[in-house]
Design a protein around this motif. Structure first.
Motif, PDB file in Angstrom:
ATOM      1  N   PHE A  98      40.181  49.789  52.782  1.00 32.78           N
ATOM      2  CA  PHE A  98      39.586  48.933  51.747  1.00 32.78           C
ATOM      3  C   PHE A  98      38.073  48.803  51.928  1.00 32.78           C
ATOM      4  CE2 PHE A  98      43.955  46.986  51.196  1.00 32.78           C
ATOM      5  CZ  PHE A  98      44.100  47.393  49.879  1.00 32.78           C
ATOM      6  N   LEU A  99      37.612  48.801  53.184  1.00 33.21           N
ATOM      7  CA  LEU A  99      36.171  48.732  53.425  1.00 33.21           C
ATOM      8  C   LEU A  99      35.447  49.960  52.877  1.00 33.21           C
ATOM      9  CD1 LEU A  99      36.036  47.299  57.075  1.00 33.21           C
ATOM     10  CD2 LEU A  99      35.252  46.161  54.988  1.00 33.21           C
ATOM     11  N   ASN A 100      36.144  51.088  52.835  1.00 36.77           N
ATOM     12  CA  ASN A 100      35.532  52.329  52.343  1.00 36.77           C
ATOM     13  C   ASN A 100      35.606  52.472  50.822  1.00 36.77           C
ATOM     14  OD1 ASN A 100      34.718  53.325  54.862  1.00 36.77           O
ATOM     15  ND2 ASN A 100      36.755  54.162  55.275  1.00 36.77           N
ATOM     16  N   VAL A 101      36.348  51.568  50.181  1.00 37.61           N
ATOM     17  CA  VAL A 101      36.433  51.590  48.714  1.00 37.61           C
ATOM     18  C   VAL A 101      35.234  50.837  48.150  1.00 37.61           C
ATOM     19  CG1 VAL A 101      37.745  50.849  46.690  1.00 37.61           C
ATOM     20  CG2 VAL A 101      38.946  51.772  48.692  1.00 37.61           C
ATOM     21  N   ASP A 102      34.453  51.492  47.332  1.00 38.31           N
ATOM     22  CA  ASP A 102      33.272  50.868  46.729  1.00 38.31           C
ATOM     23  C   ASP A 102      33.720  49.734  45.805  1.00 38.31           C
ATOM     24  OD1 ASP A 102      30.887  50.173  45.568  1.00 38.31           O
ATOM     25  OD2 ASP A 102      30.295  52.218  45.038  1.00 38.31           O
ATOM     26  N   GLU A 103      33.253  48.533  46.099  1.00 38.88           N
ATOM     27  CA  GLU A 103      33.639  47.374  45.289  1.00 38.88           C
ATOM     28  C   GLU A 103      33.153  47.501  43.852  1.00 38.88           C
ATOM     29  OE1 GLU A 103      33.680  43.331  47.068  1.00 38.88           O
ATOM     30  OE2 GLU A 103      32.679  44.284  48.773  1.00 38.88           O
ATOM     31  N   GLU A 104      32.123  48.309  43.617  1.00 34.60           N
ATOM     32  CA  GLU A 104      31.628  48.513  42.254  1.00 34.60           C
ATOM     33  C   GLU A 104      32.715  49.090  41.358  1.00 34.60           C
ATOM     34  OE1 GLU A 104      28.803  47.689  40.823  1.00 34.60           O
ATOM     35  OE2 GLU A 104      28.064  46.724  42.663  1.00 34.60           O
ATOM     36  N   ILE A 105      33.560  49.943  41.941  1.00 36.76           N
ATOM     37  CA  ILE A 105      34.658  50.527  41.164  1.00 36.76           C
ATOM     38  C   ILE A 105      35.601  49.431  40.687  1.00 36.76           C
ATOM     39  CG2 ILE A 105      36.625  52.115  41.248  1.00 36.76           C
ATOM     40  CD1 ILE A 105      35.145  53.704  43.370  1.00 36.76           C
ATOM     41  N   GLU A 106      35.877  48.489  41.568  1.00 35.35           N
ATOM     42  CA  GLU A 106      36.758  47.380  41.211  1.00 35.35           C
ATOM     43  C   GLU A 106      36.100  46.491  40.154  1.00 35.35           C
ATOM     44  OE1 GLU A 106      39.031  46.956  45.536  1.00 35.35           O
ATOM     45  OE2 GLU A 106      37.324  45.653  45.068  1.00 35.35           O
ATOM     46  N   TYR A 107      34.795  46.259  40.293  1.00 38.00           N
ATOM     47  CA  TYR A 107      34.075  45.432  39.321  1.00 38.00           C
ATOM     48  C   TYR A 107      34.090  46.080  37.940  1.00 38.00           C
ATOM     49  CZ  TYR A 107      32.257  42.820  43.337  1.00 38.00           C
ATOM     50  OH  TYR A 107      32.140  42.060  44.477  1.00 38.00           O
ATOM     51  N   VAL A 108      33.891  47.391  37.895  1.00 35.37           N
ATOM     52  CA  VAL A 108      33.917  48.110  36.615  1.00 35.37           C
ATOM     53  C   VAL A 108      35.276  47.979  35.952  1.00 35.37           C
ATOM     54  CG1 VAL A 108      33.837  50.394  35.549  1.00 35.37           C
ATOM     55  CG2 VAL A 108      32.113  49.754  37.253  1.00 35.37           C
ATOM     56  N   SER A 109      36.332  48.110  36.763  1.00 35.84           N
ATOM     57  CA  SER A 109      37.686  47.967  36.230  1.00 35.84           C
ATOM     58  C   SER A 109      37.898  46.584  35.631  1.00 35.84           C
ATOM     59  CB  SER A 109      38.714  48.217  37.340  1.00 35.84           C
ATOM     60  OG  SER A 109      40.033  47.952  36.901  1.00 35.84           O
ATOM     61  N   ARG A 110      37.375  45.558  36.314  1.00 29.52           N
ATOM     62  CA  ARG A 110      37.521  44.192  35.821  1.00 29.52           C
ATOM     63  C   ARG A 110      36.743  43.990  34.528  1.00 29.52           C
ATOM     64  NH1 ARG A 110      38.773  40.352  39.480  1.00 29.52           N
ATOM     65  NH2 ARG A 110      39.071  39.065  37.609  1.00 29.52           N
ATOM     66  N   THR A 111      35.528  44.563  34.449  1.00 20.75           N
ATOM     67  CA  THR A 111      34.707  44.398  33.237  1.00 20.75           C
ATOM     68  C   THR A 111      35.313  45.114  32.039  1.00 20.75           C
ATOM     69  OG1 THR A 111      33.333  46.300  33.825  1.00 20.75           O
ATOM     70  CG2 THR A 111      32.576  44.130  34.539  1.00 20.75           C
ATOM     71  N   LEU A 112      36.150  46.113  32.308  1.00 19.39           N
ATOM     72  CA  LEU A 112      36.814  46.842  31.223  1.00 19.39           C
ATOM     73  C   LEU A 112      38.104  46.158  30.773  1.00 19.39           C
ATOM     74  CD1 LEU A 112      36.295  50.542  32.404  1.00 19.39           C
ATOM     75  CD2 LEU A 112      35.103  49.331  30.567  1.00 19.39           C
ATOM     76  N   GLY A 113      38.378  45.011  31.371  1.00 18.80           N
ATOM     77  CA  GLY A 113      39.510  44.211  30.900  1.00 18.80           C
ATOM     78  C   GLY A 113      40.731  44.197  31.791  1.00 18.80           C
ATOM     79  N   ALA A 114      40.713  44.972  32.874  1.00 19.13           N
ATOM     80  CA  ALA A 114      41.866  44.992  33.770  1.00 19.13           C
ATOM     81  C   ALA A 114      41.907  43.713  34.604  1.00 19.13           C
ATOM     82  CB  ALA A 114      41.801  46.209  34.683  1.00 19.13           C
ATOM     83  N   SER A 115      43.091  43.199  34.822  1.00 13.89           N
ATOM     84  CA  SER A 115      43.237  42.009  35.650  1.00 13.89           C
ATOM     85  C   SER A 115      43.016  42.391  37.117  1.00 13.89           C
ATOM     86  CB  SER A 115      44.632  41.414  35.491  1.00 13.89           C
ATOM     87  OG  SER A 115      45.615  42.317  36.000  1.00 13.89           O
TER      88      SER A 115
END
Length: 252
Positions: free
Chosen positions: A144-161
């Motif tokens: 999880f530390l190696n997963v870029d949090e920006e990817i998760e933020y983008v997913s959230r901004t696109l409407g994903a829970s």
């Protein structure tokens, strides 16, 4: 080659041969492999692998959310929590058996589970889980530390829970870490012997049976079973190495 490179290479060769030669000798001189067909040996392998699988599944269920919390959040006493989770890697094996047994019989409200733990299959599972959980948690946390949090933020901004992002974005990205954690946790568990001698001598696991055969009948009686266990370990770590190479390849 430079002199320093030559010296380093010599040290590499020495430590490699230190590990490799005893293993290859055991595999080429295993003794009477017919022993592996004994019912007691077969039952020991079944018990070891099944208990390892159950403990690893439990470690995975708890390891994923634990690793995620440790990777994504800062909280008070976080360093202390991480240190405690790593402690099973440093505690001597026999001490692990003593502390688990002392806890079970020392706390009145849980004394009743002693009947389901001492010399019981579930006692083996508890020991395997205790010694294996740090490897699971650390591997998943590092993923999880190696997963870029920006990817998760983008997913959230696109409407994903947050839940959907976790299961469809974050979790798939740490697949290799999860598999590595599973293999390391499983391998650590099935190699345990010291704690089992105290908590769950029966039903016998392979390491316990090897020790018993050695103490009762000598080296030759324990060699075939040891060779079988070495093969299982080699298979596990061969898979782990392939996964690591695949992860490096994908990262590059």
């Amino acid at each position: 080659m430079e002199k320093l490179d030559i010296l380093m290479s010599i040290f590499l060769i020495i430590i490699f041969l230190f590990i490799f030669l005893p293993i290859i000798y055991m595999l080429t001189h295993p003794g009477n492999l017919g022993v592996l067909l004994d019912n007691e040996v077969i039952d020991a392998f079944k018990t070891t692998l099944l208990a390892g699988a159950v403990a690893t599944l439990i470690a995975l269920i708890f390891g994923i959310p634990t690793g995620y919390i440790l990777a994504r959040y800062d909280f008070k006493f976080k360093n202390f929590v991480e240190a405690v989770l790593d402690l099973p890697m440093a505690i001597p094996h026999s001490v692990i058996g003593i502390l688990i047994l002392s806890f079970i019989y020392g706390v009145d409200v849980i004394k009743f589970i002693g009947n389901y733990v001492v010399d019981n299959f579930f006692g083996i599972v508890i020991v395997y889980l205790f010694v294996g959980i740090p490897f699971m948690v650390n591997s998943i946390r590092d993923g999880f530390l190696n997963v870029d949090e920006e990817i998760e933020y983008v997913s959230r901004t696109l409407g994903a829970s947050k839940v959907r992002t976790f299961f469809e974005i974050s979790l798939p990205l740490i697949k290799n870490n999860i598999i590595s954690g599973v293999i390391l946790s499983f391998a650590r568990g099935i190699s345990e012997v010291g704690a089992l001698l105290i908590i769950a001598y029966y039903p016998k696991t392979v390491p316990v049976l090897i020790l018993e055969r050695f103490m009762s009948f000598g080296l030759n009686a324990s060699k075939p079973i040891s060779a079988g266990m070495i093969v299982v370990s080699i298979i596990l770590f061969a898979i782990l190495r392939m996964l690591r190479k695949q992860r490096i390849k994908n990262t590059g």
